[in-house]
Design an enzyme around this catalytic site. Structure first.
Site, PDB file in Angstrom:
ATOM      1  N   HIS A 158      59.264  40.610  42.070  1.00 47.54           N
ATOM      2  CA  HIS A 158      58.086  39.756  41.943  1.00 47.54           C
ATOM      3  C   HIS A 158      57.013  40.584  41.506  1.00 47.54           C
ATOM      4  O   HIS A 158      55.720  40.075  41.658  1.00 47.54           O
ATOM      5  CB  HIS A 158      57.694  39.307  43.501  1.00 47.54           C
ATOM      6  CG  HIS A 158      56.841  38.045  43.757  1.00 47.54           C
ATOM      7  ND1 HIS A 158      55.700  38.118  44.359  1.00 47.54           N
ATOM      8  CD2 HIS A 158      56.894  36.822  43.019  1.00 47.54           C
ATOM      9  CE1 HIS A 158      54.945  37.130  44.095  1.00 47.54           C
ATOM     10  NE2 HIS A 158      55.725  36.189  43.381  1.00 47.54           N
ATOM     11  N   LYS A 160      54.072  42.741  39.429  1.00 48.10           N
ATOM     12  CA  LYS A 160      53.354  42.666  38.268  1.00 48.10           C
ATOM     13  C   LYS A 160      52.504  43.778  37.943  1.00 48.10           C
ATOM     14  O   LYS A 160      51.723  44.412  38.601  1.00 48.10           O
ATOM     15  CB  LYS A 160      52.349  41.469  38.451  1.00 48.10           C
ATOM     16  CG  LYS A 160      52.892  39.881  38.520  1.00 48.10           C
ATOM     17  CD  LYS A 160      52.870  39.572  40.046  1.00 48.10           C
ATOM     18  CE  LYS A 160      53.725  38.334  40.085  1.00 48.10           C
ATOM     19  NZ  LYS A 160      53.613  37.853  41.414  1.00 48.10           N
ATOM     20  N   ASP A 165      49.389  53.676  27.901  1.00 50.40           N
ATOM     21  CA  ASP A 165      49.363  55.086  27.594  1.00 50.40           C
ATOM     22  C   ASP A 165      49.330  55.918  28.819  1.00 50.40           C
ATOM     23  O   ASP A 165      48.652  57.071  28.742  1.00 50.40           O
ATOM     24  CB  ASP A 165      48.103  55.345  26.997  1.00 50.40           C
ATOM     25  CG  ASP A 165      48.120  54.937  25.229  1.00 50.40           C
ATOM     26  OD1 ASP A 165      49.227  54.770  24.836  1.00 50.40           O
ATOM     27  OD2 ASP A 165      47.025  54.759  24.615  1.00 50.40           O
ATOM     28  N   HIS A 397      46.649  31.776  43.909  1.00 46.57           N
ATOM     29  CA  HIS A 397      47.535  32.461  43.802  1.00 46.57           C
ATOM     30  C   HIS A 397      47.155  34.071  43.986  1.00 46.57           C
ATOM     31  O   HIS A 397      48.162  35.056  44.010  1.00 46.57           O
ATOM     32  CB  HIS A 397      48.080  32.515  42.340  1.00 46.57           C
ATOM     33  CG  HIS A 397      49.563  32.867  41.941  1.00 46.57           C
ATOM     34  ND1 HIS A 397      49.691  34.104  41.517  1.00 46.57           N
ATOM     35  CD2 HIS A 397      50.602  32.723  42.242  1.00 46.57           C
ATOM     36  CE1 HIS A 397      50.872  34.233  41.168  1.00 46.57           C
ATOM     37  NE2 HIS A 397      51.625  33.393  41.632  1.00 46.57           N
ATOM     38  N   LYS A 399      46.599  37.462  46.099  1.00 47.56           N
ATOM     39  CA  LYS A 399      46.876  38.140  47.123  1.00 47.56           C
ATOM     40  C   LYS A 399      46.236  39.498  47.451  1.00 47.56           C
ATOM     41  O   LYS A 399      46.412  40.415  46.827  1.00 47.56           O
ATOM     42  CB  LYS A 399      48.343  38.642  47.153  1.00 47.56           C
ATOM     43  CG  LYS A 399      49.302  37.410  46.821  1.00 47.56           C
ATOM     44  CD  LYS A 399      49.689  37.251  45.374  1.00 47.56           C
ATOM     45  CE  LYS A 399      50.852  36.396  45.188  1.00 47.56           C
ATOM     46  NZ  LYS A 399      51.228  35.953  43.966  1.00 47.56           N
ATOM     47  N   ASP A 404      37.640  45.710  57.588  1.00 48.25           N
ATOM     48  CA  ASP A 404      36.294  46.504  57.839  1.00 48.25           C
ATOM     49  C   ASP A 404      35.288  46.800  56.566  1.00 48.25           C
ATOM     50  O   ASP A 404      34.754  47.592  56.684  1.00 48.25           O
ATOM     51  CB  ASP A 404      36.700  47.461  58.559  1.00 48.25           C
ATOM     52  CG  ASP A 404      37.066  47.232  59.901  1.00 48.25           C
ATOM     53  OD1 ASP A 404      37.183  46.256  60.458  1.00 48.25           O
ATOM     54  OD2 ASP A 404      37.857  48.261  60.484  1.00 48.25           O
TER      55      ASP A 404
END
Length: 503
Positions: A158, A160, A165, A397, A399, A404
């Site tokens: 999952h 991404k 470079d 979508h 996450k 704090d």
């Protein structure tokens, strides 16, 4: 059918390769290094809340790449924005840039043989993570393979990441595809990434190498070698045609309108600085029996959450904390920590089963003082952390976690049992009050009564209710708002099934 029933051979016939040294010989690299050198041992971040800026940043980074592009995605769609990225990756490869693409096979679609054609380029290599036994399986073949190898194929990569470079990386929740950049005609996602520079990029490159060279990564099988030149030429024509069509769209014009203010990595301007750690599950997690904490990032995130003294803000499309997690969150609230969580409403998600898992814990959470918000399905307000534009807000979508108003997690991990135990996940943990404030702004805008339902406990009915604004007027709902009777019935049915571990 016989192929579908056979086992997957070992992925031994592949060359082990590693990331290249960080570039220093381009204007973009010189700018990046100059900025990093002003902040010893810290990494810099720019927040990508606008979907168009998220797309532009990837395009701009690919266009400025001089040596290498490493990208790793659960989904790299064969659609309008996918074709745009393919064309720019191909142009980079034509300049001599080495391109490595690692894509999970669950949603891999090679219509028009575009990926196969790109893979025939001498500077492009594509690998598939945890692939099906047959290429482009039919519905029957796919079903048979799932039945025969359910334990393996139910576990996906999952992650991404988009690394250029070894100097700049884009990390977060977005896949490559129209819904993730507000370019599709169906579901649009409210999502979030960061552009990162500094030491955390080297950590991301090392994690990419671990996945690239692992046993679950298989080279994309080439077509007949004798026609590779023709196929690549045909792919160039197809991509030019598709991208020309894209350039004439209203969406492309909107993208261009936002270009001057887009937070791409080579633009001069402010960064959020802080000590950062790139965290990633080990690819061996998909082979593990049960919970092996040493293979996953969960313990690091738990340490972050357990350190909260005042407040936790969490954004997650799927929220299935389990019995132990629910008790822990309620205990933290009773200990004086404010916990606010934004997730999808039934009306804003297509994952009815996941919502059923969430509903199982919802009442206990709100009764215990956890503040829950569910995103409305309609378009949202402008995001104050970006310069212009609006997110579609159709489905959540992103996450993120903010602790704090100082410590931040941004990545691919949902707060559910699938992310915890089955799929591999990744992200960054950053100690930066500036970045934390920007992500908090995203959260607070998304949870406004015009954008989300607040779920509360009604002591009179001993059940949950939903409160929000409708055209500036407060409204209260006593059942899942904006959801059809059919979908509510589906949730009721699915709640009776023992499927939490699959969600």
């Amino acid at each position: 059918m016989l192929q579908a029933c056979s086992t997957l051979p070992p992925s031994t016939a592949k060359a082990e390769t590693h990331h290249l040294p960080a570039a220093t010989d381009t204007p973009s690299a010189r700018y990046t290094h100059a900025e990093v050198n002003k902040h010893s041992h810290q990494s810099g971040f720019r927040l990508l809340t606008l979907s168009t800026n998220a797309l532009l940043s990837r395009v701009a980074l690919a266009d400025h790449a001089a040596h290498s592009i490493d990208l790793q995605y659960y989904i790299f769609a064969n659609d309008m924005t996918g074709h745009l990225m393919m064309q720019h990756l191909l142009a980079a490869a034509d300049r001599g840039v080495r391109v490595r693409m690692l894509i999970d096979d669950d949603n891999f679609d090679d219509k028009h043989d575009l990926f196969s054609a790109l893979n025939s380029h001498p500077n492009i290599e594509i690998r598939l993570f945890n692939p099906f036994r047959t290429r482009s399986p039919t519905l029957v073949s796919r079903a048979v393979q799932f039945m025969m190898e359910w334990r393996r194929l139910n576990r996906r990569m999952h992650n991404k990441a988009f690394i250029v470079d070894n100097n700049v990386a884009i990390i977060g929740g977005r896949n490559i595809g129209d819904p993730y950049f507000d370019a599709g005609s169906d579901t649009h996602f409210r999502d979030l990434d960061v552009v990162a520079i500094g030491p955390v990029v080297q950590q991301a490159s090392e994690a990419f190498d671990t996945y690239w060279n692992c046993d679950a990564a298989y080279p994309l099988e080439p077509k007949k070698a004798d026609d590779s030149g023709k196929r690549l030429a045909a792919a160039r024509v197809t991509l030019q045609k598709e991208v020309r069509k894209f350039a004439q769209s209203d969406y492309a014009q909107a993208v261009l309108d936002e270009l001057p203010d887009g937070p791409t990595a080579d633009k001069r301007g402010a960064w959020f600085w802080g000590d950062a750690q790139f965290v990633a599950d080990q690819p061996a997690k998909i082979e593990a029996d049960g919970d092996v904490p040493a293979l996953r990032i969960g313990p690091q995130l738990k340490t972050m959450l357990d350190g909260a003294q005042h407040e936790i803000l969490a954004t997650t499309p799927y929220f299935i904390p389990g019995d132990a997690g629910t008790k822990h969150l309620v205990a933290r609230v009773q200990g004086g920590v404010s916990i606010k969580i934004l997730t999808n409403s039934l009306a804003s998600t297509d994952e009815t089963a996941a919502h059923a898992g969430y509903v199982h814990y919802r009442k206990t959470l709100v009764e215990g003082g956890v503040q829950l918000y569910e995103l409305k399905p309609q378009p949202g307000q402008s995001q104050p952390t970006t310069s212009v534009g609006k997110s579609s807000g159709t489905s959540l979508h992103a996450k993120t976690i903010v602790v704090d108003d100082r410590e931040v997690f941004i990545g691919s991990l949902n707060m559910d049992q699938r992310s915890k135990l089955l799929n591999t996940e990744m992200g960054v943990i950053v100690d930066s009050p500036g970045l934390a404030h920007a992500v908090s702004d995203f959260f607070h805008t998304a949870t406004q009564p015009s954008n989300a339902y607040q779920v509360t406990y009604d002591s009179a009915s001993h059940d949950v209710i939903w409160q929000a604004d409708d055209n500036g007027k407060p409204v209260t709902f006593h059942s899942e708002p904006a959801a059809s009777v059919k979908r509510r019935a589906e949730v009721t049915l699915l709640r009776q099934l023992p499927i939490d571990s699959l969600l």
